[in-house]
Scaffold this motif. Structure first.
Motif, PDB file in Angstrom:
ATOM      1  N   VAL A  48       3.898  15.445   5.550  1.00 40.00           N
ATOM      2  CA  VAL A  48       4.594  15.232   4.280  1.00 40.00           C
ATOM      3  C   VAL A  48       3.628  14.596   3.286  1.00 40.00           C
ATOM      4  O   VAL A  48       2.711  13.872   3.667  1.00 40.00           O
ATOM      5  CB  VAL A  48       5.852  14.339   4.438  1.00 40.00           C
ATOM      6  CG1 VAL A  48       6.924  15.041   5.231  1.00 40.00           C
ATOM      7  CG2 VAL A  48       5.513  13.017   5.070  1.00 40.00           C
ATOM      8  N   ARG A  49       3.829  14.866   2.022  1.00 42.53           N
ATOM      9  CA  ARG A  49       2.953  14.337   0.968  1.00 42.53           C
ATOM     10  C   ARG A  49       3.346  12.900   0.648  1.00 42.53           C
ATOM     11  O   ARG A  49       4.509  12.610   0.372  1.00 42.53           O
ATOM     12  CB  ARG A  49       3.070  15.204  -0.282  1.00 42.53           C
ATOM     13  CG  ARG A  49       2.069  14.839  -1.341  1.00 42.53           C
ATOM     14  CD  ARG A  49       2.097  15.877  -2.460  1.00 42.53           C
ATOM     15  NE  ARG A  49       0.971  15.713  -3.351  1.00 42.53           N
ATOM     16  CZ  ARG A  49       1.029  15.059  -4.494  1.00 42.53           C
ATOM     17  NH1 ARG A  49       2.176  14.556  -4.914  1.00 42.53           N
ATOM     18  NH2 ARG A  49      -0.040  14.920  -5.239  1.00 42.53           N
ATOM     19  N   VAL A  50       2.363  11.997   0.674  1.00 35.90           N
ATOM     20  CA  VAL A  50       2.623  10.591   0.363  1.00 35.90           C
ATOM     21  C   VAL A  50       1.815  10.112  -0.835  1.00 35.90           C
ATOM     22  O   VAL A  50       1.894   8.955  -1.213  1.00 35.90           O
ATOM     23  CB  VAL A  50       2.344   9.681   1.586  1.00 35.90           C
ATOM     24  CG1 VAL A  50       3.346   9.940   2.688  1.00 35.90           C
ATOM     25  CG2 VAL A  50       0.923   9.838   2.078  1.00 35.90           C
ATOM     26  N   GLY A  51       1.039  11.012  -1.437  1.00 37.27           N
ATOM     27  CA  GLY A  51       0.237  10.641  -2.597  1.00 37.27           C
ATOM     28  C   GLY A  51      -0.734  11.748  -2.935  1.00 37.27           C
ATOM     29  O   GLY A  51      -0.558  12.890  -2.533  1.00 37.27           O
ATOM     30  N   SER A  52      -1.761  11.387  -3.702  1.00 40.36           N
ATOM     31  CA  SER A  52      -2.769  12.383  -4.072  1.00 40.36           C
ATOM     32  C   SER A  52      -4.163  11.824  -3.845  1.00 40.36           C
ATOM     33  O   SER A  52      -4.374  10.618  -3.798  1.00 40.36           O
ATOM     34  CB  SER A  52      -2.601  12.799  -5.531  1.00 40.36           C
ATOM     35  OG  SER A  52      -2.790  11.692  -6.375  1.00 40.36           O
ATOM     36  N   PHE A  56      -7.511  18.510  -6.561  1.00 43.85           N
ATOM     37  CA  PHE A  56      -6.260  19.165  -6.178  1.00 43.85           C
ATOM     38  C   PHE A  56      -5.876  18.855  -4.746  1.00 43.85           C
ATOM     39  O   PHE A  56      -5.190  19.626  -4.090  1.00 43.85           O
ATOM     40  CB  PHE A  56      -6.390  20.688  -6.342  1.00 43.85           C
ATOM     41  CG  PHE A  56      -6.561  21.110  -7.766  1.00 43.85           C
ATOM     42  CD1 PHE A  56      -5.487  21.056  -8.633  1.00 43.85           C
ATOM     43  CD2 PHE A  56      -7.784  21.537  -8.232  1.00 43.85           C
ATOM     44  CE1 PHE A  56      -5.637  21.441  -9.949  1.00 43.85           C
ATOM     45  CE2 PHE A  56      -7.946  21.925  -9.542  1.00 43.85           C
ATOM     46  CZ  PHE A  56      -6.870  21.878 -10.403  1.00 43.85           C
ATOM     47  N   ARG A  57      -6.290  17.725  -4.254  1.00 44.08           N
ATOM     48  CA  ARG A  57      -5.989  17.355  -2.867  1.00 44.08           C
ATOM     49  C   ARG A  57      -4.737  16.493  -2.799  1.00 44.08           C
ATOM     50  O   ARG A  57      -4.463  15.697  -3.679  1.00 44.08           O
ATOM     51  CB  ARG A  57      -7.157  16.598  -2.247  1.00 44.08           C
ATOM     52  CG  ARG A  57      -8.390  17.440  -2.125  1.00 44.08           C
ATOM     53  CD  ARG A  57      -9.540  16.605  -1.595  1.00 44.08           C
ATOM     54  NE  ARG A  57     -10.734  17.389  -1.491  1.00 44.08           N
ATOM     55  CZ  ARG A  57     -11.119  17.976  -0.368  1.00 44.08           C
ATOM     56  NH1 ARG A  57     -10.408  17.846   0.727  1.00 44.08           N
ATOM     57  NH2 ARG A  57     -12.218  18.686  -0.340  1.00 44.08           N
ATOM     58  N   SER A  58      -3.984  16.676  -1.719  1.00 41.65           N
ATOM     59  CA  SER A  58      -2.783  15.886  -1.475  1.00 41.65           C
ATOM     60  C   SER A  58      -3.046  14.940  -0.322  1.00 41.65           C
ATOM     61  O   SER A  58      -3.705  15.288   0.638  1.00 41.65           O
ATOM     62  CB  SER A  58      -1.613  16.801  -1.107  1.00 41.65           C
ATOM     63  OG  SER A  58      -1.320  17.668  -2.156  1.00 41.65           O
ATOM     64  N   CYS A  59      -2.486  13.747  -0.423  1.00 45.64           N
ATOM     65  CA  CYS A  59      -2.551  12.788   0.678  1.00 45.64           C
ATOM     66  C   CYS A  59      -1.352  13.078   1.566  1.00 45.64           C
ATOM     67  O   CYS A  59      -0.201  12.981   1.134  1.00 45.64           O
ATOM     68  CB  CYS A  59      -2.511  11.362   0.148  1.00 45.64           C
ATOM     69  SG  CYS A  59      -2.604  10.122   1.450  1.00 45.64           S
ATOM     70  N   CYS A  60      -1.599  13.456   2.803  1.00 50.53           N
ATOM     71  CA  CYS A  60      -0.540  13.889   3.720  1.00 50.53           C
ATOM     72  C   CYS A  60      -0.493  12.983   4.939  1.00 50.53           C
ATOM     73  O   CYS A  60      -1.507  12.474   5.386  1.00 50.53           O
ATOM     74  CB  CYS A  60      -0.791  15.329   4.165  1.00 50.53           C
ATOM     75  SG  CYS A  60      -1.000  16.469   2.797  1.00 50.53           S
ATOM     76  N   LYS A  61       0.710  12.819   5.455  1.00 48.41           N
ATOM     77  CA  LYS A  61       0.936  11.947   6.597  1.00 48.41           C
ATOM     78  C   LYS A  61       1.935  12.616   7.537  1.00 48.41           C
ATOM     79  O   LYS A  61       2.783  13.398   7.097  1.00 48.41           O
ATOM     80  CB  LYS A  61       1.489  10.619   6.088  1.00 48.41           C
ATOM     81  CG  LYS A  61       1.839   9.617   7.127  1.00 48.41           C
ATOM     82  CD  LYS A  61       2.356   8.366   6.476  1.00 48.41           C
ATOM     83  CE  LYS A  61       3.010   7.475   7.488  1.00 48.41           C
ATOM     84  NZ  LYS A  61       3.507   6.250   6.904  1.00 48.41           N
ATOM     85  N   SER A  62       1.878  12.299   8.793  1.00 51.02           N
ATOM     86  CA  SER A  62       2.797  12.868   9.780  1.00 51.02           C
ATOM     87  C   SER A  62       4.236  12.426   9.465  1.00 51.02           C
ATOM     88  O   SER A  62       4.472  11.304   9.034  1.00 51.02           O
ATOM     89  CB  SER A  62       2.421  12.395  11.174  1.00 51.02           C
ATOM     90  OG  SER A  62       3.362  12.847  12.111  1.00 51.02           O
TER      91      SER A  62
END
Length: 65
Positions: A48-52, A56-62
């Motif tokens: 799931v996206r939790v930031g940027s 164009f990169r997304s910060c993703c977390k389980s």
């Protein structure tokens, strides 16, 4: 002429594999604090996206952690 297209295809595949390491050195510290990782574009299905991050990169977390 036909070999030119084949050489371009091989060059593209080689560069595609080298383009982005799994842990980019320019990840933002905020993403690491959230225990996330930077991914180009959208996050993969299991994350799931939790930031940027940079660009164009997304910060993703389980989802489960």
């Amino acid at each position: 002429m036909r070999i030119l297209y084949q050489l371009l295809a091989v060059l593209f595949m080689v560069l595609q594999g080298v383009a982005v390491p799994s842990v980019a050195p320019n990840q933002k510290p905020e993403c690491h604090k959230r225990k996330g990782s930077c991914h180009f574009g959208r996050c993969p299905i299991h994350l799931v996206r939790v930031g940027s991050c940079f660009g164009f990169r997304s910060c993703c977390k389980s989802m489960f952690g």
